[in-house]
Design a protein around this motif. Structure first.
Motif, PDB file in Angstrom:
ATOM      1  N   PHE A 261      12.191  -4.328   6.034  1.00  0.00           N
ATOM      2  CA  PHE A 261      10.696  -4.487   5.465  1.00  0.00           C
ATOM      3  C   PHE A 261      10.615  -4.119   4.336  1.00  0.00           C
ATOM      4  O   PHE A 261      10.905  -2.891   4.046  1.00  0.00           O
ATOM      5  CB  PHE A 261       9.963  -3.656   6.737  1.00  0.00           C
ATOM      6  CG  PHE A 261       8.449  -3.768   6.092  1.00  0.00           C
ATOM      7  CD1 PHE A 261       7.700  -5.094   6.595  1.00  0.00           C
ATOM      8  CD2 PHE A 261       7.687  -2.843   5.521  1.00  0.00           C
ATOM      9  CE1 PHE A 261       6.483  -5.092   6.337  1.00  0.00           C
ATOM     10  CE2 PHE A 261       6.533  -2.641   5.266  1.00  0.00           C
ATOM     11  CZ  PHE A 261       5.780  -3.780   5.481  1.00  0.00           C
ATOM     12  N   ALA A 262       9.816  -4.888   3.547  1.00  0.00           N
ATOM     13  CA  ALA A 262       9.500  -4.519   2.002  1.00  0.00           C
ATOM     14  C   ALA A 262      10.913  -3.819   1.501  1.00  0.00           C
ATOM     15  O   ALA A 262      10.890  -2.740   0.786  1.00  0.00           O
ATOM     16  CB  ALA A 262       8.216  -3.679   1.844  1.00  0.00           C
ATOM     17  N   ALA A 263      11.908  -4.646   1.598  1.00  0.00           N
ATOM     18  CA  ALA A 263      13.263  -4.245   0.987  1.00  0.00           C
ATOM     19  C   ALA A 263      13.348  -3.895  -0.270  1.00  0.00           C
ATOM     20  O   ALA A 263      13.999  -3.089  -0.685  1.00  0.00           O
ATOM     21  CB  ALA A 263      14.203  -5.260   1.399  1.00  0.00           C
ATOM     22  N   GLN A 264      12.503  -4.609  -1.059  1.00  0.00           N
ATOM     23  CA  GLN A 264      12.538  -4.013  -2.628  1.00  0.00           C
ATOM     24  C   GLN A 264      11.985  -2.813  -2.966  1.00  0.00           C
ATOM     25  O   GLN A 264      11.946  -2.284  -4.082  1.00  0.00           O
ATOM     26  CB  GLN A 264      11.780  -5.142  -3.455  1.00  0.00           C
ATOM     27  CG  GLN A 264      10.245  -5.173  -3.496  1.00  0.00           C
ATOM     28  CD  GLN A 264       9.681  -5.689  -2.143  1.00  0.00           C
ATOM     29  OE1 GLN A 264      10.270  -6.171  -1.244  1.00  0.00           O
ATOM     30  NE2 GLN A 264       8.423  -5.522  -2.165  1.00  0.00           N
ATOM     31  N   VAL A 265      11.471  -2.226  -2.121  1.00  0.00           N
ATOM     32  CA  VAL A 265      10.707  -0.681  -2.025  1.00  0.00           C
ATOM     33  C   VAL A 265      12.127   0.316  -2.050  1.00  0.00           C
ATOM     34  O   VAL A 265      12.614   0.469  -0.895  1.00  0.00           O
ATOM     35  CB  VAL A 265       9.639  -0.460  -1.272  1.00  0.00           C
ATOM     36  CG1 VAL A 265       9.062   0.934  -1.500  1.00  0.00           C
ATOM     37  CG2 VAL A 265       8.502  -1.477  -1.634  1.00  0.00           C
TER      38      VAL A 265
ATOM     39  N   LEU B 122       2.495  10.930 -10.301  1.00  0.00           N
ATOM     40  CA  LEU B 122       2.708   9.158 -10.715  1.00  0.00           C
ATOM     41  C   LEU B 122       4.033   8.713 -10.066  1.00  0.00           C
ATOM     42  O   LEU B 122       3.960   7.477  -9.385  1.00  0.00           O
ATOM     43  CB  LEU B 122       2.648   8.981 -12.058  1.00  0.00           C
ATOM     44  CG  LEU B 122       2.727   7.716 -12.674  1.00  0.00           C
ATOM     45  CD1 LEU B 122       1.744   6.597 -12.042  1.00  0.00           C
ATOM     46  CD2 LEU B 122       2.826   7.703 -14.018  1.00  0.00           C
ATOM     47  N   TYR B 123       4.917   9.484 -10.277  1.00  0.00           N
ATOM     48  CA  TYR B 123       6.154   9.093  -9.563  1.00  0.00           C
ATOM     49  C   TYR B 123       6.032   8.831  -7.890  1.00  0.00           C
ATOM     50  O   TYR B 123       6.613   7.984  -7.337  1.00  0.00           O
ATOM     51  CB  TYR B 123       7.188   9.943  -9.934  1.00  0.00           C
ATOM     52  CG  TYR B 123       8.769   9.698  -9.280  1.00  0.00           C
ATOM     53  CD1 TYR B 123       9.217   8.346  -9.101  1.00  0.00           C
ATOM     54  CD2 TYR B 123       9.595  10.744  -8.999  1.00  0.00           C
ATOM     55  CE1 TYR B 123      10.561   8.344  -8.572  1.00  0.00           C
ATOM     56  CE2 TYR B 123      10.805  10.577  -8.402  1.00  0.00           C
ATOM     57  CZ  TYR B 123      11.391   9.284  -8.256  1.00  0.00           C
ATOM     58  OH  TYR B 123      12.624   9.296  -7.790  1.00  0.00           O
ATOM     59  N   ALA B 124       5.396   9.875  -7.426  1.00  0.00           N
ATOM     60  CA  ALA B 124       5.233   9.822  -5.774  1.00  0.00           C
ATOM     61  C   ALA B 124       4.310   8.587  -5.272  1.00  0.00           C
ATOM     62  O   ALA B 124       4.708   8.086  -4.355  1.00  0.00           O
ATOM     63  CB  ALA B 124       4.507  11.313  -5.442  1.00  0.00           C
ATOM     64  N   PHE B 125       3.360   8.144  -6.259  1.00  0.00           N
ATOM     65  CA  PHE B 125       2.444   7.053  -5.712  1.00  0.00           C
ATOM     66  C   PHE B 125       2.823   5.686  -5.950  1.00  0.00           C
ATOM     67  O   PHE B 125       2.474   4.852  -5.230  1.00  0.00           O
ATOM     68  CB  PHE B 125       1.028   7.501  -6.301  1.00  0.00           C
ATOM     69  CG  PHE B 125       0.185   8.683  -5.726  1.00  0.00           C
ATOM     70  CD1 PHE B 125       0.069   8.806  -4.568  1.00  0.00           C
ATOM     71  CD2 PHE B 125      -0.450   9.280  -6.673  1.00  0.00           C
ATOM     72  CE1 PHE B 125      -0.579   9.881  -3.905  1.00  0.00           C
ATOM     73  CE2 PHE B 125      -1.456  10.366  -5.828  1.00  0.00           C
ATOM     74  CZ  PHE B 125      -1.483  10.735  -4.855  1.00  0.00           C
ATOM     75  N   ASP B 126       3.605   5.597  -7.035  1.00  0.00           N
ATOM     76  CA  ASP B 126       4.191   4.329  -7.306  1.00  0.00           C
ATOM     77  C   ASP B 126       4.949   3.445  -6.216  1.00  0.00           C
ATOM     78  O   ASP B 126       4.101   2.501  -5.766  1.00  0.00           O
ATOM     79  CB  ASP B 126       5.158   4.432  -8.598  1.00  0.00           C
ATOM     80  CG  ASP B 126       5.437   3.104  -9.164  1.00  0.00           C
ATOM     81  OD1 ASP B 126       4.666   2.111  -9.056  1.00  0.00           O
ATOM     82  OD2 ASP B 126       6.482   3.196  -9.814  1.00  0.00           O
ATOM     83  N   GLU B 127       5.995   3.952  -5.641  1.00  0.00           N
ATOM     84  CA  GLU B 127       6.704   2.894  -4.867  1.00  0.00           C
ATOM     85  C   GLU B 127       5.839   3.227  -3.478  1.00  0.00           C
ATOM     86  O   GLU B 127       5.692   1.995  -2.666  1.00  0.00           O
ATOM     87  CB  GLU B 127       8.114   3.485  -4.766  1.00  0.00           C
ATOM     88  CG  GLU B 127       9.074   3.307  -5.863  1.00  0.00           C
ATOM     89  CD  GLU B 127       9.510   1.923  -5.770  1.00  0.00           C
ATOM     90  OE1 GLU B 127       9.929   1.412  -5.091  1.00  0.00           O
ATOM     91  OE2 GLU B 127       8.883   1.145  -6.842  1.00  0.00           O
ATOM     92  N   LEU B 128       5.472   4.312  -3.085  1.00  0.00           N
ATOM     93  CA  LEU B 128       4.785   4.516  -1.877  1.00  0.00           C
ATOM     94  C   LEU B 128       3.804   3.745  -1.843  1.00  0.00           C
ATOM     95  O   LEU B 128       3.327   3.170  -0.528  1.00  0.00           O
ATOM     96  CB  LEU B 128       4.495   6.180  -1.729  1.00  0.00           C
ATOM     97  CG  LEU B 128       3.961   6.260  -0.166  1.00  0.00           C
ATOM     98  CD1 LEU B 128       5.085   5.879   0.943  1.00  0.00           C
ATOM     99  CD2 LEU B 128       3.739   7.882  -0.075  1.00  0.00           C
ATOM    100  N   SER B 129       2.652   3.625  -2.678  1.00  0.00           N
ATOM    101  CA  SER B 129       1.399   2.895  -2.666  1.00  0.00           C
ATOM    102  C   SER B 129       1.893   1.407  -2.317  1.00  0.00           C
ATOM    103  O   SER B 129       1.043   0.588  -1.595  1.00  0.00           O
ATOM    104  CB  SER B 129       0.459   3.155  -3.650  1.00  0.00           C
ATOM    105  OG  SER B 129       1.046   2.563  -4.866  1.00  0.00           O
ATOM    106  N   GLY B 130       2.833   0.831  -2.995  1.00  0.00           N
ATOM    107  CA  GLY B 130       3.302  -0.446  -2.730  1.00  0.00           C
ATOM    108  C   GLY B 130       3.738  -0.837  -1.586  1.00  0.00           C
ATOM    109  O   GLY B 130       3.582  -1.942  -0.771  1.00  0.00           O
ATOM    110  N   PHE B 131       4.521   0.265  -0.906  1.00  0.00           N
ATOM    111  CA  PHE B 131       4.965   0.055   0.423  1.00  0.00           C
ATOM    112  C   PHE B 131       3.872   0.072   1.513  1.00  0.00           C
ATOM    113  O   PHE B 131       3.817  -0.926   2.341  1.00  0.00           O
ATOM    114  CB  PHE B 131       5.945   1.125   0.583  1.00  0.00           C
ATOM    115  CG  PHE B 131       6.663   1.217   2.041  1.00  0.00           C
ATOM    116  CD1 PHE B 131       7.765   0.290   2.063  1.00  0.00           C
ATOM    117  CD2 PHE B 131       6.200   1.604   3.188  1.00  0.00           C
ATOM    118  CE1 PHE B 131       8.363   0.023   3.537  1.00  0.00           C
ATOM    119  CE2 PHE B 131       6.672   1.516   4.398  1.00  0.00           C
ATOM    120  CZ  PHE B 131       7.868   0.649   4.661  1.00  0.00           C
TER     121      PHE B 131
END
Length: 199
Positions: free
Chosen positions: A165-169, A127-136
């Motif tokens: 790019f997508a600096a908030q990620v 869940l931790y792995a997919f959270d930020e990465l999927s948004g990016f």
């Protein structure tokens, strides 16, 4: 700097509730009441979809896949209306509904440096792995004329190096999650690209 989101606890739910999960319909009803932001709702559906797909790829049974799906689907449920209570409110809601503690703890782990809870199990780490990465990866798809079609891992990696790019990620969280899951970032990106939520 100490995070304002620290949960200050490491036990969630009750052992007596193991195996007690909500239906997909109930989960969606909760989301539709709590989440008014369509982009955020899409993100949670996307993470839930990836979690279920990953559990399926590991050969887990349907009940386990459903549990993974729920954790992904509900992880940001309180962010839209109660950002200051992020993670705390959804955890309390699920505890009040006597939901399986494994689902609740996975949600509590989806940002260890914010919530102060370390992901230990496979479900928590993924869940931790997919959270930020999927948004990016999704942000990258929106700037491509063909979206996900023909997207390559190398293109995503190139964008990861571009801090504007997508600096908030958080690149730090993406790297940390990959390390904890013991899965190379390239493999995670490939999985996210290949298991997109089709709307």
């Amino acid at each position: 700097m100490e995070s304002k989101y620290l949960l200050n606890r490491h036990e969630f739910g009750a052992e007596a509730n193991l195996g007690n999960v909500m239906s997909l319909a109930d989960a969606m009803e909760l989301l539709n009441q709590w989440v008014l932001n369509e982009k955020l709702l899409f993100h949670m559906k996307q993470v839930g979809h990836l979690m279920k797909a990953y559990a399926g790829a590991q050969g887990y049974d349907e009940s386990t896949q459903h549990m993974w799906h729920l954790a992904g689907l509900l992880h940001d449920a309180d962010w839209d209306q109660w950002p200051d209570q992020h993670c705390r409110k959804i955890i309390e809601e699920l505890e009040s509904r006597n939901i399986d503690p494994r689902v609740i703890r996975a949600i509590a782990c989806h940002g260890p440096r914010y919530f102060g809870v370390e992901p230990v199990t496979e479900m928590e780490k993924m869940l931790y792995a997919f959270d930020e990465l999927s948004g990016f990866v999704h942000a990258y798809s929106l700037m491509r004329p063909q979206g996900y079609e023909g997207m390559e891992v190398s293109g995503v990696k190139k964008r990861l190096k571009d801090k504007t790019f997508a600096a908030q990620v958080s690149r730090e969280d993406i790297a940390d999650a990959s390390e904890r899951a013991e899965i190379p970032v390239e493999d995670l990106i490939k999985f996210v690209i290949g298991n997109q939520l089709r709307l």
